[in-house]
Design an enzyme around this catalytic site. Structure first.
Site, PDB file in Angstrom:
ATOM      1  N   ASP A  92       0.861  -1.182   0.000  1.00 26.25           N
ATOM      2  CA  ASP A  92       0.000   0.000   0.000  1.00 26.25           C
ATOM      3  C   ASP A  92       0.897   1.230   0.000  1.00 26.25           C
ATOM      4  OD1 ASP A  92       0.813   0.333   2.615  1.00 26.25           O
ATOM      5  OD2 ASP A  92      -1.085  -0.264   3.492  1.00 26.25           O
ATOM      6  N   ASP A 271      -7.301  -7.454   2.383  1.00 22.63           N
ATOM      7  CA  ASP A 271      -6.248  -7.508   3.406  1.00 22.63           C
ATOM      8  C   ASP A 271      -6.823  -6.936   4.680  1.00 22.63           C
ATOM      9  OD1 ASP A 271      -4.727  -4.703   4.290  1.00 22.63           O
ATOM     10  OD2 ASP A 271      -5.904  -4.538   2.445  1.00 22.63           O
TER      11      ASP A 271
END
Length: 376
Positions: A92, A271
């Site tokens: 990310d 996630d």
């Protein structure tokens, strides 16, 4: 990156697919264990690979940038070699961490100035340097730099933030076009839909992100405190717009029930820190409900940790032993619980895939959501 949509469930929007990247194939739907600082907390890479067996894990740009820092990762040959992980990784962009540092950051059009949680030093993230950092980390999937808005969020703030996220996306794409790959394989870039819990903003953002025509797309800014019903409503709005022939990633979600409900809405990738964080607090997820292993009721329960479990810890340890480890504050207890929870999450998404392919996903999903809601 290649994405092949293999089958759609006839009664929901659930999909079974296959993503091919530089470090192997990912069968979707998939859950990605969170390895924030080049480690899935408390789990050896051998246990991660042999028992939990994910096709892909997640790393974090903000944390890796601060420690071990980019010069170390580049000298190591990238994150895969540094942590000895030969399967896929997604990073990310640090946008969520910047959001969580609200007391120690300033957001401007140029980017975000923030204060390190480690030593108090100041740093700046821009769309451009976050792309450079993710090139150096070397993940197979890299994310656009965005602003994650809080919940609740004023409409005008959400609108301004969304438009800035779109402008940042354009800068990310432009800069990436001039950055060579570093480690002999390509990286797939995913933009992120924002817009808080406002339907019209989510529609606008989804259309903008779809028009960017990148290899995959993500949905951010959910699972930040809003009711589950609002999460599902926003996901449904967005998946109706995002292209079917590209993977869809819902960031930071969530409980086992959240995952199944969002699979039914057409999400492919997930996630969340929940399975690992809750494990360290003694909460075990199972197909029949949630166990608080600290409860006295397990003190003399010598049955296997989870008769339906799929990792070695489920067979080799008892509930009584695990409760004892937590009572003694022995770190092995947290490790055992973490392996169990991650193993359960991986079983859940893979079982979902089987039922999508078999055509009976909706009935199975409804039964599982009801079962998992129980407190054991």
């Amino acid at each position: 990156m290649e994405f092949e949509l293999l089958h759609k469930d006839p009664q929901t929007q659930a999909r079974a697919g296959k993503i091919t990247l530089g470090h192997g194939v990912i069968e979707t739907p998939i859950f990605m264990p969170v390895g924030t600082v080049a480690s899935v907390k408390g789990v050896h890479q051998r246990e991660l690979k042999d028992d939990i067996n994910p096709d892909i894990i997640l790393g974090n740009t903000y944390h890796l940038y601060l420690r071990p820092q980019m010069d170390v990762l580049e000298k190591a040959g990238g994150l895969h070699k540094f942590m000895n992980w030969d399967r896929n990784i997604l990073t990310d962009s640090g946008g969520y961490q910047v959001y969580s540092l609200s007391a120690n950051r300033k957001i401007k059009e140029e980017g975000v100035k923030f204060k390190s949680h480690i030593d108090g030093s100041y740093h700046v993230f821009t769309p451009e340097n976050v792309m450079e950092i993710q090139r150096t980390i070397g993940a197979d999937i890299i994310m656009a730099f965005d602003e994650c808005t809080p919940y609740p969020c004023d409409y005008r703030y959400a609108q301004r933030s969304m438009h800035m996220t779109h402008r940042w996306l354009d800068r990310c794409i432009k800069h990436l076009d001039n950055l060579p790959f570093k480690y002999g394989y390509e990286q797939a870039f995913f933009p992120i839909v924002q817009g808080s819990t406002y339907k019209d903003l989510r529609q606008q953002s989804a259309e903008y992100i779809a028009n960017a025509n990148q290899p995959g797309n993500a949905i951010g800014g959910l699972s930040v405190g809003e009711p589950a019903e609002e999460m599902y409503a926003m996901t449904e709005v967005v998946t109706a717009i995002l292209p079917e022939d590209k993977p869809r990633y819902l960031m930071g979600v969530g409980t086992p029930a959240n995952i199944l409900e969002n699979i039914a809405l057409g999400i492919d990738m997930f996630d969340c820190v929940m399975p690992t964080r809750n494990a360290r607090n003694g909460m075990l997820f199972t197909a029949n409900g949630t166990i608080n292993i600290k409860n006295k009721k397990w003190e003399a329960d010598f049955s296997p940790l989870d008769e339906m479990g799929h990792t070695f810890v489920d067979r080799e340890y008892t509930k009584a032993y695990l409760r004892h480890l937590f009572a003694a504050n022995e770190y092995l207890g947290k490790q055992i619980a973490t392996i169990h929870n991650l193993g359960f999450y991986m079983w859940l998404v893979r079982e979902a895939r089987k039922h999508i392919l078999a055509g009976d996903f909706r009935e199975w999903k409804n039964k599982m959501v009801k079962q998992m809601d129980q407190r054991l």
